[in-house]
Design a protein around this motif. Structure first.
Motif, PDB file in Angstrom:
ATOM      1  N   THR A 164     -36.720  80.768 103.724  1.00 51.49           N
ATOM      2  CA  THR A 164     -36.320  81.842 102.812  1.00 51.49           C
ATOM      3  C   THR A 164     -36.669  83.207 103.387  1.00 51.49           C
ATOM      4  OG1 THR A 164     -36.631  80.406 100.890  1.00 51.49           O
ATOM      5  CG2 THR A 164     -36.604  82.780 100.490  1.00 51.49           C
TER       6      THR A 164
ATOM      7  N   PHE B 204     -30.373  86.987 102.657  1.00 52.35           N
ATOM      8  CA  PHE B 204     -30.866  87.198 101.306  1.00 52.35           C
ATOM      9  C   PHE B 204     -31.255  88.660 101.140  1.00 52.35           C
ATOM     10  CE2 PHE B 204     -32.553  82.576 101.034  1.00 52.35           C
ATOM     11  CZ  PHE B 204     -31.285  82.135 100.667  1.00 52.35           C
ATOM     12  N   SER B 205     -31.104  89.151  99.923  1.00 47.89           N
ATOM     13  CA  SER B 205     -31.610  90.482  99.609  1.00 47.89           C
ATOM     14  C   SER B 205     -33.106  90.386  99.327  1.00 47.89           C
ATOM     15  CB  SER B 205     -30.880  91.054  98.396  1.00 47.89           C
ATOM     16  OG  SER B 205     -31.188  90.301  97.228  1.00 47.89           O
TER      17      SER B 205
ATOM     18  N   GLU C 107     -34.624  91.151  96.607  1.00 44.94           N
ATOM     19  CA  GLU C 107     -34.809  90.581  95.270  1.00 44.94           C
ATOM     20  C   GLU C 107     -34.588  89.074  95.270  1.00 44.94           C
ATOM     21  OE1 GLU C 107     -32.939  93.178  95.988  1.00 44.94           O
ATOM     22  OE2 GLU C 107     -34.101  94.810  95.092  1.00 44.94           O
ATOM     23  N   GLN C 108     -33.534  88.620  95.962  1.00 48.40           N
ATOM     24  CA  GLN C 108     -33.238  87.183  96.002  1.00 48.40           C
ATOM     25  C   GLN C 108     -34.366  86.407  96.674  1.00 48.40           C
ATOM     26  OE1 GLN C 108     -29.479  87.414  98.062  1.00 48.40           O
ATOM     27  NE2 GLN C 108     -28.294  87.199  96.171  1.00 48.40           N
ATOM     28  N   SER C 109     -34.859  86.919  97.791  1.00 48.68           N
ATOM     29  CA  SER C 109     -35.952  86.257  98.498  1.00 48.68           C
ATOM     30  C   SER C 109     -37.215  86.227  97.642  1.00 48.68           C
ATOM     31  CB  SER C 109     -36.233  86.992  99.816  1.00 48.68           C
ATOM     32  OG  SER C 109     -37.344  86.437 100.480  1.00 48.68           O
TER      33      SER C 109
END
Length: 202
Positions: A22, A31-32, A34-36
């Motif tokens: 991740t 991934f952004s 926030e997503q990570s």
């Protein structure tokens, strides 16, 4: 009794591999931030809940000489780096009320990866045969007989009170804007006269 399928080493391997993948996806811009951050938070909480479930189901005689990893998992990892991260996923109109700046950085993601590795290390150490050998060694028994001569019974009600004080302390820190990486420098300096009391409450 429910059966836990994944062994501690396998679970730790899957957890660390997932967390590392991740974080690398974040660095590769798949991934952004926030997503990570969300994924790493879920990995941490999921891993700790699984190990806590294993602890409750399997360990009928907890080795409490060095403290239970269950308490550490709840009071340190979940409280500091798990459930409090939910603040960053709330709408801005709510985060403003508690003085949280909902800006997620790459360093926060890196810290979560390190926290996940630390959590797996604690639980792997607890379940390892080396831990059992050390705790049952003659040297440790001599230290126990020398320095721990009294039987101590843990008062469950006191533990509940201590946990409640810790949670209240964290909530106050968040509301004053001086909690962890969500703190504001100016607010932290302004609150210097009483931040030590928050540290004591933790």
């Amino acid at each position: 009794m429910a059966r836990v399928l994944l062994s501690p080493p396998l679970l730790a391997l899957v957890t660390i591999t997932s967390a590392t993948a991740t974080y690398n996806c974040l660095l590769a811009d798949f991934f952004s931030l926030e997503q990570s951050f969300i994924i790493l938070t879920m990995i941490l909480i999921g891993y700790l809940l699984y190990e806590i479930f294993r602890f409750i189901q399997i360990d009928s005689n907890p080795r409490i000489l060095f403290g239970q990893p269950l308490v550490c998992s709840i009071m340190t990892f979940m409280l500091y780096y798990g459930f409090t991260n939910i603040l960053y996923f709330l709408p801005p109109k709510y985060t403003i009320l508690v003085n949280v700046n909902p800006v997620i950085t790459v360093y926060m993601n890196k810290l979560l990866l390190a926290v996940i590795i630390a959590a797996t290390g604690i639980w792997l150490g607890y379940w390892s045969k080396l831990s059992l050998w050390f705790l049952n060694s003659n040297y440790l028994q001599q230290l126990k007989n020398k320095y721990f001569t009294h039987q101590v019974e843990i008062n469950d009600s006191i533990l509940v009170v201590i946990f409640a004080i810790s949670v209240i302390g964290h909530l106050l820190e968040i509301s004053f804007g001086v909690f962890g990486y969500s703190s504001h420098y100016n607010l932290y300096i302004a609150a210097a006269n009483y931040t030590q009391y928050f540290i004591i409450s933790e």
